[in-house]
Design a protein around this motif. Structure first.
Motif, PDB file in Angstrom:
ATOM      1  N   THR A   1       0.401  -1.373  -0.145  1.00  0.00           N
ATOM      2  CA  THR A   1      -0.360  -0.427   0.162  1.00  0.00           C
ATOM      3  C   THR A   1       0.814   1.575  -0.213  1.00  0.00           C
ATOM      4  O   THR A   1       0.375   1.573  -0.451  1.00  0.00           O
ATOM      5  N   LEU A   2       2.135   1.349   0.720  1.00  0.00           N
ATOM      6  CA  LEU A   2       2.397   2.783   0.870  1.00  0.00           C
ATOM      7  C   LEU A   2       3.360   2.853  -0.256  1.00  0.00           C
ATOM      8  O   LEU A   2       3.582   3.673  -0.892  1.00  0.00           O
ATOM      9  N   ASN A   3       4.269   1.572  -0.736  1.00  0.00           N
ATOM     10  CA  ASN A   3       4.434   1.680  -2.406  1.00  0.00           C
ATOM     11  C   ASN A   3       3.413   2.566  -3.579  1.00  0.00           C
ATOM     12  O   ASN A   3       3.898   3.520  -4.482  1.00  0.00           O
ATOM     13  N   VAL A   4       2.762   1.677  -3.305  1.00  0.00           N
ATOM     14  CA  VAL A   4       1.563   2.661  -4.621  1.00  0.00           C
ATOM     15  C   VAL A   4       1.315   3.851  -3.961  1.00  0.00           C
ATOM     16  O   VAL A   4       1.246   4.288  -5.035  1.00  0.00           O
TER      17      VAL A   4
ATOM     18  N   MET B   1      -6.535   3.886   3.033  1.00  0.00           N
ATOM     19  CA  MET B   1      -6.691   3.748   4.156  1.00  0.00           C
ATOM     20  C   MET B   1      -5.857   1.901   4.336  1.00  0.00           C
ATOM     21  O   MET B   1      -6.972   1.239   3.710  1.00  0.00           O
ATOM     22  N   HIS B   2      -4.940   2.107   4.736  1.00  0.00           N
ATOM     23  CA  HIS B   2      -4.517   0.666   5.510  1.00  0.00           C
ATOM     24  C   HIS B   2      -5.004   0.082   6.862  1.00  0.00           C
ATOM     25  O   HIS B   2      -5.218   0.592   7.816  1.00  0.00           O
ATOM     26  N   ALA B   3      -5.608  -1.075   6.702  1.00  0.00           N
ATOM     27  CA  ALA B   3      -6.267  -1.557   8.068  1.00  0.00           C
ATOM     28  C   ALA B   3      -4.541  -2.291   8.614  1.00  0.00           C
ATOM     29  O   ALA B   3      -4.339  -3.057   8.381  1.00  0.00           O
ATOM     30  N   SER B   4      -5.336  -2.190  10.438  1.00  0.00           N
ATOM     31  CA  SER B   4      -4.411  -3.570  11.180  1.00  0.00           C
ATOM     32  C   SER B   4      -1.868  -2.816  11.038  1.00  0.00           C
ATOM     33  O   SER B   4      -2.064  -3.795  12.087  1.00  0.00           O
ATOM     34  N   GLY B   5      -2.474  -2.036  10.032  1.00  0.00           N
ATOM     35  CA  GLY B   5      -0.818  -1.519  10.192  1.00  0.00           C
ATOM     36  C   GLY B   5      -0.659  -0.345  10.855  1.00  0.00           C
ATOM     37  O   GLY B   5      -1.251   0.282  11.995  1.00  0.00           O
ATOM     38  N   PHE B   6       0.482   0.157  10.942  1.00  0.00           N
ATOM     39  CA  PHE B   6       1.555   1.188  10.911  1.00  0.00           C
ATOM     40  C   PHE B   6       2.008   2.273  10.900  1.00  0.00           C
ATOM     41  O   PHE B   6       2.581   3.032  11.131  1.00  0.00           O
ATOM     42  N   ARG B   7       1.871   2.040   9.488  1.00  0.00           N
ATOM     43  CA  ARG B   7       2.531   3.320   8.135  1.00  0.00           C
ATOM     44  C   ARG B   7       1.348   4.734   7.763  1.00  0.00           C
ATOM     45  O   ARG B   7       0.061   3.929   7.292  1.00  0.00           O
ATOM     46  N   THR B   8       2.141   5.050   7.983  1.00  0.00           N
ATOM     47  CA  THR B   8       1.701   6.112   7.186  1.00  0.00           C
ATOM     48  C   THR B   8       2.243   7.502   5.488  1.00  0.00           C
ATOM     49  O   THR B   8       3.365   7.137   6.098  1.00  0.00           O
ATOM     50  N   HIS B   9       1.534   8.422   4.616  1.00  0.00           N
ATOM     51  CA  HIS B   9       2.540   8.720   4.276  1.00  0.00           C
ATOM     52  C   HIS B   9       1.723  10.118   4.004  1.00  0.00           C
ATOM     53  O   HIS B   9       0.473  10.029   4.196  1.00  0.00           O
ATOM     54  N   ASP B  10       1.832  10.516   3.096  1.00  0.00           N
ATOM     55  CA  ASP B  10       1.133  11.601   2.606  1.00  0.00           C
ATOM     56  C   ASP B  10      -0.722  11.613   2.554  1.00  0.00           C
ATOM     57  O   ASP B  10      -1.201  12.235   2.492  1.00  0.00           O
ATOM     58  N   ASN B  11      -0.572  10.573   1.698  1.00  0.00           N
ATOM     59  CA  ASN B  11      -1.663  10.269   1.749  1.00  0.00           C
ATOM     60  C   ASN B  11      -2.069   8.502   1.703  1.00  0.00           C
ATOM     61  O   ASN B  11      -3.393   8.535   0.907  1.00  0.00           O
ATOM     62  N   MET B  12      -1.799   8.495   2.840  1.00  0.00           N
ATOM     63  CA  MET B  12      -1.755   6.759   2.984  1.00  0.00           C
ATOM     64  C   MET B  12      -2.005   7.415   5.310  1.00  0.00           C
ATOM     65  O   MET B  12      -0.816   7.619   5.470  1.00  0.00           O
ATOM     66  N   GLY B  13      -2.765   6.931   4.996  1.00  0.00           N
ATOM     67  CA  GLY B  13      -3.472   6.616   6.484  1.00  0.00           C
ATOM     68  C   GLY B  13      -3.500   5.145   7.572  1.00  0.00           C
ATOM     69  O   GLY B  13      -3.877   4.483   6.282  1.00  0.00           O
TER      70      GLY B  13
ATOM     71  N   ASN C   1     -15.657  16.541   2.430  1.00  0.00           N
ATOM     72  CA  ASN C   1     -15.221  17.446   2.851  1.00  0.00           C
ATOM     73  C   ASN C   1     -13.729  17.900   2.240  1.00  0.00           C
ATOM     74  O   ASN C   1     -13.762  19.438   2.790  1.00  0.00           O
ATOM     75  N   GLY C   2     -13.376  17.617   2.368  1.00  0.00           N
ATOM     76  CA  GLY C   2     -11.642  17.588   2.232  1.00  0.00           C
ATOM     77  C   GLY C   2     -10.939  18.418   3.274  1.00  0.00           C
ATOM     78  O   GLY C   2      -9.642  19.029   3.257  1.00  0.00           O
ATOM     79  N   THR C   3     -11.369  17.579   4.217  1.00  0.00           N
ATOM     80  CA  THR C   3     -10.923  17.734   5.818  1.00  0.00           C
ATOM     81  C   THR C   3      -9.579  15.915   5.571  1.00  0.00           C
ATOM     82  O   THR C   3      -9.196  16.490   7.357  1.00  0.00           O
ATOM     83  N   TRP C   4      -9.894  15.762   5.163  1.00  0.00           N
ATOM     84  CA  TRP C   4      -8.826  13.883   5.767  1.00  0.00           C
ATOM     85  C   TRP C   4      -7.741  14.325   5.838  1.00  0.00           C
ATOM     86  O   TRP C   4      -7.145  15.223   4.780  1.00  0.00           O
ATOM     87  N   LYS C   5      -6.735  13.499   6.701  1.00  0.00           N
ATOM     88  CA  LYS C   5      -5.624  14.359   6.901  1.00  0.00           C
ATOM     89  C   LYS C   5      -5.317  12.536   7.075  1.00  0.00           C
ATOM     90  O   LYS C   5      -5.817  11.828   8.291  1.00  0.00           O
ATOM     91  N   PRO C   6      -3.556  12.176   6.774  1.00  0.00           N
ATOM     92  CA  PRO C   6      -3.477  10.951   6.726  1.00  0.00           C
ATOM     93  C   PRO C   6      -3.250  10.809   8.503  1.00  0.00           C
ATOM     94  O   PRO C   6      -2.079  11.697   9.449  1.00  0.00           O
TER      95      PRO C   6
END
Lengths: 351, 312
Positions: free
Chosen positions: A95-98, A108-120, A262-267
């Motif tokens: 998910t992080l790579n893509v 949005m990745h379930a049950s892990g721990f990595r985040t990125h600018d567009n990944m929570g 609403n454009g309020t999403w943040k990682p």
């Protein structure tokens, strides 16, 4: 000149639908198992269907092997899905790579721990519900032996086994839990065989961290009890199924969808507890006495209000040594990396 | 718990977990002895499991369910036969396509069945035999499909190696050109073997709803069709060896579970790898030994489409 104006006009007209679709995000899911597993994947798919009912355009790809997930993810991103939920621990690095390749898509990745600018990442505090169903098992067991069918020995599962065992022993300090690992998330035949092994060795209640209802079926066949996992498994053995710890992912997916819209999403790393309703208990079976139900519901209210915390010291490790000091609260980071059994668990963590 | 009791538990689980593998392996043996590789086992098992489940749910008859499963499996295998024998298509590609097609098909039509359950077969002890210490209760206190598998092992062995039919089947798998010159219909014999082999694979699929998991979930065979593909080779295309191979895989699962309950400090991953490791070792040793002796076990024409006369 007119020609140029026309070109601009046409281009603008072509753009308009794109703006409209940006306002209404399209949502994709990838699942590690089949939607018909009746457990983990089924629970996520109920969440997806919740979005569909709200009128959101969704799609899913099921039974995606973790090794093949990058290709599937890239494909979905290219097809213009705005939010992609990846629902297995093993999808984390893919998910992080893509996500790095598709900065305009939210992952949005379930049950892990990595985040990125567009990944929570997100998960729900299922261990709270595990503690509660553990209480049910602790009060319902006659042999004081409860079997647990383990999937893969990762911190999430160890934490669930520990929370369950703490719940069991909070009401029945003599009881122990016995773990059998099947090294699979989904293998009904093997889960059934594991349930038989546990019951042959004296367990009178089995619960699972795997995804199928095989253990509930096996318990029903033998006239014993089971506790389901992830989804309500009552249908598979109404006379055996005491209750289940379940996910209500729809609540969370709706929340993320609205944020993105609403454009309020943040990682961020979300870990929703029982107070949000994202985890809960399935309805009790009719063999669970009223006083047991009342005790469990009272404890649930204490967890919801924050009066009671599942992992609060003193908690002893499997060998009787202190795992969590008296009065201490382990941080979320400690919980997310938990790799030891608490007192009362029988068996080893495979190395 | 005493040692004999533990052994009985392990062996009983080995037989129940091994039986679907055994049926499928026997089907693969029959098909491949005639020269047609059958990689579609996983798909066929899933479809026949689904048909078993549906027919059982609708009629409540286990026998009808089994007949339905065998018909569905036979039909799908007939398709494989049509592609491989009539059209002389690539057997590997056709088999893989069938595996994927069957998986998808069972998932599609299975969706409506999620949540329903059927009853599973009861154990029927065989008087006398079940009293044999340790082995008796593991092998002779089982459901009737297990007994059917014993009969099929013996029947297939006898048919392949002691009848004229068997000789024809094996010849078609070894030297189809010779058979053709002798006036045998290669296509007919291969077709029959693929279809009947497919029916046996279907019994393996049927065993899931009949005994192992009496509810419907997608993918309930969890890849056992692929293990059976390997077992056909592991068994050197022999029904008797298929029996031991299937039970060995079953026993590995049974032992892995039991070892954990007993607290034996053997990592479950090693036990899980064991049968596969053994497959590789046995194949290597036997192949090397036989190559020295100038022998092969694999049917010589396996995987090769048959072109008649001078057409090729």
């Amino acid at each position: 000149m007119i020609k140029h104006l026309l070109t601009i006009l046409v281009t603008l007209m072509l753009w308009v639908p794109n703006f409209a679709s940006a306002a209404d995000p399209k949502v994709a899911f990838i699942y590690v198992g089949p939607v018909g597993d009746g457990g983990w994947t089924y629970a996520h798919d109920l969440g997806r269907r919740h979005l569909e009912k709200m009128g959101v355009e969704t799609t899913y790809v099921e039974s995606v092997p973790e090794t093949d997930s990058e290709r599937v993810l890239r494909n979905l991103a290219r097809r213009g899905y705005d939010i992609i939920f990846t629902t297995s621990f093993g999808y984390m690095d893919p998910t992080l790579n893509v996500a790095k390749q598709f900065p305009d898509t939210i992952f949005m990745h379930a049950s892990g721990f990595r985040t990125h600018d567009n990944m929570g990442n997100y998960f729900a505090r299922m261990y709270q519900a595990r503690y509660l169903v553990g209480m049910v098992a602790g009060m319902m067991t006659k042999s004081d032996k409860i079997g647990i069918i383990g999937s893969h020995p990762i911190p999430e599962i160890i934490r669930h086994i520990n929370a369950f065992t703490l719940g069991v022993r909070s009401v029945n300090p003599k009881a122990t839990t016995q773990v059998i690992w099947v090294n699979s998330w989904f293998d009904p035949a093997k889960e059934g065989a594991a349930a038989n092994s546990l019951m042959d060795n004296g367990a009178d209640i089995v619960t699972i961290t795997t995804d199928s209802a095989a253990a509930t079926q096996t318990a029903a066949k033998r006239g014993l009890y089971s506790i389901g996992n992830d989804s309500d498994m009552t249908l598979y053995g109404p006379e055996a199924h005491l209750t289940a710890n379940i996910f209500n992912w729809g609540i969370y997916y709706e929340h993320i969808y609205n944020q993105v819209k609403n454009g309020t999403w943040k990682p961020s790393s979300d870990w929703w507890g029982i107070e949000t309703g994202a985890v809960d208990l399935a309805p009790f079976g009719k063999m669970v006495p009223k006083n047991v139900q009342d005790m469990v519901m009272a404890k649930k209210a204490e967890i919801v209000s924050g009066e009671f915390v599942v992992f609060k010291g003193p908690i002893k490790g499997q060998d009787g040594s202190t795992a969590i000091a008296a009065g201490a609260f382990p941080s979320d980071q400690d919980l997310l990396s938990m790799m030891y059994y608490v007192e009362g668990v029988v068996g080893d963590i495979p190395q | 718990m005493t040692t004999p009791e533990i052994l009985t538990i392990i062996l009983t689980t080995a037989v129940t977990m091994g039986t679907p593998l055994l049926f499928a392996t026997l089907g693969g043996v029959l098909s491949e002895r005639a020269g047609v590789i059958h990689l579609g086992m996983e798909g066929i098992m899933l479809v026949s499991a689904l048909v078993t489940f549906v027919v059982d749910l609708q009629t409540g008859s286990k026998v009808l369910a089994l007949i339905g499963a065998m018909m569905a499996a036979g039909a799908l295998s007939g398709l494989h036969g049509f592609v491989c024998i009539s059209l002389r298509g690539n057997q590997i590609a056709s088999g893989l396509a069938l595996a994927l097609f069957g998986t998808g098909l069972s998932g599609l039509f299975g969706d409506a069945l999620i949540g329903s359950t059927v009853t599973s077969l009861d154990r029927i002890p065989i008087p006398g035999l079940e009293l044999i210490p340790i082995l008796g209760s593991a092998f002779f206190n089982q459901d009737w499909m297990v007994y059917l598998s014993y009969v099929l092992v013996a029947g297939l062995w006898f048919m392949l190696f002691h009848t004229n039919w068997g000789l024809q089947i094996r010849s078609v798998g070894e030297a189809p050109i010779v058979c053709d010159a002798l006036g045998l219909s290669v296509a007919k014999i291969r077709f029959l073997c693929v279809i009947f082999g497919g029916m046996l694979i279907g019994l393996g699929g049927a065993y899931f709803p009949m005994v192992l998991t009496s509810f419907w979930v997608d993918d309930l065979t969890a890849g056992r069709g692929w293990i059976a593909v390997a077992l056909v080779i592991f068994a050197f295309w022999h029904p008797g060896k298929a029996l031991w191979g299937a039970y060995l895989f079953g026993a590995a699962i049974a032992f892995q579970l039991q070892a954990q309950v007993m607290g034996l400090k053997i990592p479950s991953y090693i036990l899980e790898m064991f049968p596969y490791l053994l497959t590789i070792v046995v194949l290597t040793v036997v192949t090397v030994r036989n190559r020295r002796a100038g022998q092969t076990f694999m049917p010589a024409a396996l995987g090769l489409p048959f072109f008649r006369g001078d057409k090729h």
